[in-house]
Scaffold this motif. Structure first.
Motif, PDB file in Angstrom:
ATOM      1  N   GLU A 190       0.819  -1.216   0.000  1.00  0.00           N
ATOM      2  CA  GLU A 190       0.000   0.000   0.000  1.00  0.00           C
ATOM      3  C   GLU A 190       0.852   1.265   0.000  1.00  0.00           C
ATOM      4  O   GLU A 190       0.391   2.331  -0.393  1.00  0.00           O
ATOM      5  CB  GLU A 190      -0.941   0.003   1.207  1.00  0.00           C
ATOM      6  N   ARG A 191       2.098   1.159   0.447  1.00  0.00           N
ATOM      7  CA  ARG A 191       3.010   2.311   0.435  1.00  0.00           C
ATOM      8  C   ARG A 191       4.336   1.896  -0.193  1.00  0.00           C
ATOM      9  O   ARG A 191       5.358   1.814   0.472  1.00  0.00           O
ATOM     10  CB  ARG A 191       3.228   2.840   1.860  1.00  0.00           C
ATOM     11  N   PRO A 192       4.323   1.653  -1.485  1.00  0.00           N
ATOM     12  CA  PRO A 192       5.506   1.066  -2.116  1.00  0.00           C
ATOM     13  C   PRO A 192       6.653   2.035  -2.356  1.00  0.00           C
ATOM     14  O   PRO A 192       7.794   1.613  -2.508  1.00  0.00           O
ATOM     15  CB  PRO A 192       4.948   0.568  -3.446  1.00  0.00           C
ATOM     16  N   GLY A 193       6.362   3.327  -2.397  1.00  0.00           N
ATOM     17  CA  GLY A 193       7.399   4.267  -2.769  1.00  0.00           C
ATOM     18  C   GLY A 193       7.599   4.273  -4.274  1.00  0.00           C
ATOM     19  O   GLY A 193       7.001   3.500  -5.021  1.00  0.00           O
ATOM     20  N   ARG A 194       8.470   5.153  -4.738  1.00  0.00           N
ATOM     21  CA  ARG A 194       8.714   5.287  -6.173  1.00  0.00           C
ATOM     22  C   ARG A 194       9.603   4.145  -6.667  1.00  0.00           C
ATOM     23  O   ARG A 194      10.561   3.756  -6.014  1.00  0.00           O
ATOM     24  CB  ARG A 194       9.380   6.640  -6.446  1.00  0.00           C
ATOM     25  N   LEU A 195       9.263   3.602  -7.848  1.00  0.00           N
ATOM     26  CA  LEU A 195      10.082   2.549  -8.445  1.00  0.00           C
ATOM     27  C   LEU A 195      11.434   3.125  -8.848  1.00  0.00           C
ATOM     28  O   LEU A 195      11.507   4.144  -9.538  1.00  0.00           O
ATOM     29  CB  LEU A 195       9.377   1.953  -9.665  1.00  0.00           C
ATOM     30  N   ASP A 196      12.494   2.480  -8.427  1.00  0.00           N
ATOM     31  CA  ASP A 196      13.854   2.951  -8.683  1.00  0.00           C
ATOM     32  C   ASP A 196      14.279   2.561 -10.091  1.00  0.00           C
ATOM     33  O   ASP A 196      14.904   1.523 -10.305  1.00  0.00           O
ATOM     34  CB  ASP A 196      14.794   2.358  -7.624  1.00  0.00           C
ATOM     35  N   LEU A 197      13.942   3.395 -11.081  1.00  0.00           N
ATOM     36  CA  LEU A 197      14.256   3.070 -12.471  1.00  0.00           C
ATOM     37  C   LEU A 197      15.753   2.974 -12.747  1.00  0.00           C
ATOM     38  O   LEU A 197      16.196   2.058 -13.465  1.00  0.00           O
ATOM     39  CB  LEU A 197      13.598   4.095 -13.402  1.00  0.00           C
ATOM     40  N   PRO A 198      16.592   3.883 -12.207  1.00  0.00           N
ATOM     41  CA  PRO A 198      18.038   3.680 -12.392  1.00  0.00           C
ATOM     42  C   PRO A 198      18.513   2.359 -11.786  1.00  0.00           C
ATOM     43  O   PRO A 198      19.376   1.682 -12.354  1.00  0.00           O
ATOM     44  CB  PRO A 198      18.654   4.879 -11.662  1.00  0.00           C
ATOM     45  N   GLY A 199      17.931   1.985 -10.650  1.00  0.00           N
ATOM     46  CA  GLY A 199      18.277   0.697 -10.048  1.00  0.00           C
ATOM     47  C   GLY A 199      17.875  -0.469 -10.924  1.00  0.00           C
ATOM     48  O   GLY A 199      18.583  -1.478 -11.012  1.00  0.00           O
ATOM     49  N   VAL A 200      16.715  -0.352 -11.604  1.00  0.00           N
ATOM     50  CA  VAL A 200      16.281  -1.388 -12.537  1.00  0.00           C
ATOM     51  C   VAL A 200      17.328  -1.589 -13.624  1.00  0.00           C
ATOM     52  O   VAL A 200      17.729  -2.717 -13.939  1.00  0.00           O
ATOM     53  CB  VAL A 200      14.915  -1.014 -13.167  1.00  0.00           C
TER      54      VAL A 200
END
Length: 497
Positions: A190-200
């Motif tokens: 429910e509170r995932p935070g922003r997806l870390d695209l650079p980390g991806v």
């Protein structure tokens, strides 16, 4: 009559698990036929066989975290639909490039399935005993799929064209898409935070470079390119680790490695994968090139390794009710070490019984690690992060398998060349060369080559036995302290560890 939705849901979830594992192995038998039909070069054959595994390994971490964010059932349905469509595309590919692209995209779809199914199992079964049984069934289907894949492929190739190997997945995925929305609940953070695209991007590049370098070490004669890939992969991996440790909501929660049992299990999953993949590679070649069995017969004879692991995973929860989980895992690993030692004695008239007994004992002993260890990994996090933890477990398996094929394959090759005095680089090469020699010289060359290959199998068996024995000690040494175990990581259950 009351319907038990979690167990019916589990029956649906094991379908993609079974098929992803089967798809990894079934293509091996179909590769010669489809390569001849499509006119694929050696390089294209390599990408057809490896493209799927590369993408699965590279995207497991990302897909596990993505499922936590958008919903595990939703991601599973998207991945299942894509897997079915791309299986049809692969079956009717008209040239090598089309098949390579389709296989790579199949890998992307496959990467959504394993972490999603494991995370959903964790959420559906909150009772620790039931969850352990469900994970054992899930793991057993994974290994059974890998064992049955070549056997099923051999049957299909005798009656149909090579595309039938891919079409097997379609009805099963259709059933998943029909029953999944009814039987599977939805879970997300429910509170995932922003997806870390650079980390991806960093995780994908690091894993792909590492897996590519490892695989090329096993098949290439020039080590410069794979060594450079491994160095680059390690450098990108270091950047990924540094970034994850600085983020409040990382793509991969590396702080979990402060939990000693969690760390021990991840290490054990990787190294057990090394030992099993390395011995599996040598045993399948031994059955075909030394004992002279056909590819299909060799697949049937090798099936006890996958089925044995499945049986070990199914037995693990019952054993864990009678003794500590770490004791069950360590005891199983010790048994695997004994199975590997049997492979170190293979030869003579008793060669086949020793091989069959060795791989069966090895596989049975590894089962508790994959069942109970996987349960410990996903139980070490809060339910909202189960997808991320599941991806760590699956990535460890894939990396271990790739390492095993490369490292133990290289060791066996060095032993072989040493025993042959540098006159032959491989058993396959010796078999090809013997066809062009007079009968007596050809027979002598084959005898020497088979003896040299058997020596490589012996050394591999000893190394694998040492790995399993060391892991048994590691698991016992890194069991949690009773006073602090419950606080080691959120969600970790210290009871009966």
């Amino acid at each position: 009559m009351r319907v038990n939705r979690p167990w019916l849901g589990l029956a649906v979830l094991v379908l993609p698990t079974f098929l992803v594992a089967m798809d990894m192995t079934a293509l091996l038998l179909a590769l010669p036929q489809l390569s001849a039909d499509l006119g694929a070069t050696n390089v294209q054959q390599l990408w057809i066989s490896d493209g799927y595994g590369f993408m699965v390994a590279g995207l497991l971490i990302t897909m596990g975290t993505l499922g936590d964010r958008i919903g595990r059932r939703r991601l599973l349905m998207i991945g299942g639909a894509a897997f079915a469509v791309l299986s049809v595309v692969s079956a009717f590919a008209v040239d090598p490039l089309m098949l390579i692209v389709a296989r790579a995209l199949l890998g992307v779809a496959g990467a959504t399935l394993s972490p999603s199914t494991l995370a959903l199992i964790t959420n559906m079964f909150r009772d620790r005993r039931q969850r352990g049984q469900a994970i054992a069934i899930w793991a057993s289907c994974q290994f059974t799929g890998g064992a049955i894949g070549p056997v099923l492929a051999g049957f299909l190739l005798q009656h149909f064209w090579w595309g039938s190997v891919f079409l097997v997945a379609v009805p099963a995925m259709a059933l998943l898409l029909l029953a999944g929305p009814v039987l599977l609940p939805e879970f997300r953070d429910e509170r995932p935070g922003r997806l870390d695209l650079p980390g991806v991007g960093l995780s994908l590049v690091a894993v792909l470079l590492s897996v590519y370098g490892i695989k090329q070490l096993a098949v290439g004669s020039v080590a410069v390119v794979p060594a450079a890939a491994l160095v680059a992969g390690a450098a990108v991996g270091a950047l990924f680790v540094r970034r994850q440790l600085r983020l409040e909501t990382p793509l991969l929660d590396l702080r979990l490695f402060r939990n000693r049992p969690f760390t021990a299990v991840i290490i054990a999953l990787v190294l057990a994968g090394v030992a099993m993949a390395g011995t599996g590679l040598l045993v399948t070649q031994y059955l075909q090139s030394v004992l002279g069995f056909s590819p299909v017969a060799s697949a049937v004879l090798f099936a006890p390794m996958g089925v044995g692991t499945a049986a070990g995973t199914l037995a693990a929860p019952a054993l864990a009710r009678r003794m500590k989980r770490t004791t069950v895992i360590a005891g199983g690993l010790a048994g695997s070490a004994l199975g590997c030692l049997l492979l170190a004695g293979v030869g003579g008239a008793a060669a086949l019984p020793l091989v069959m007994t060795g791989i069966t004992v090895l596989a049975l002993g590894a089962g508790p690690l994959f069942a109970l260890g996987t349960g410990l990994v996903v139980g070490a996090v809060s339910p909202e992060r189960a997808g991320s933890a599941a991806s760590m477990s699956e990535t460890g398996n894939y990396l271990g398998g790739s390492l095993g094929l490369a490292l133990l394959g290289v060791v066996a090759a060095v032993v072989y060349r040493g025993r042959m005095g540098g006159t032959s680089d491989s058993l396959a090469g010796a078999v090809a060369a013997a066809r062009h020699l007079p009968a007596d010289q050809g027979a002598e060359l084959l005898h020497s080559a088979r003896e040299a290959f058997t020596a490589g199998l012996h050394v591999t068996g000893v190394i694998a036995a040492a790995i399993f024995a060391g892991l048994a000690v590691l698991i016992l040494a890194m069991r949690p302290a009773a006073r602090t175990a419950s606080a080691a990581a959120p969600g970790y259950e210290a009871t009966r560890s």
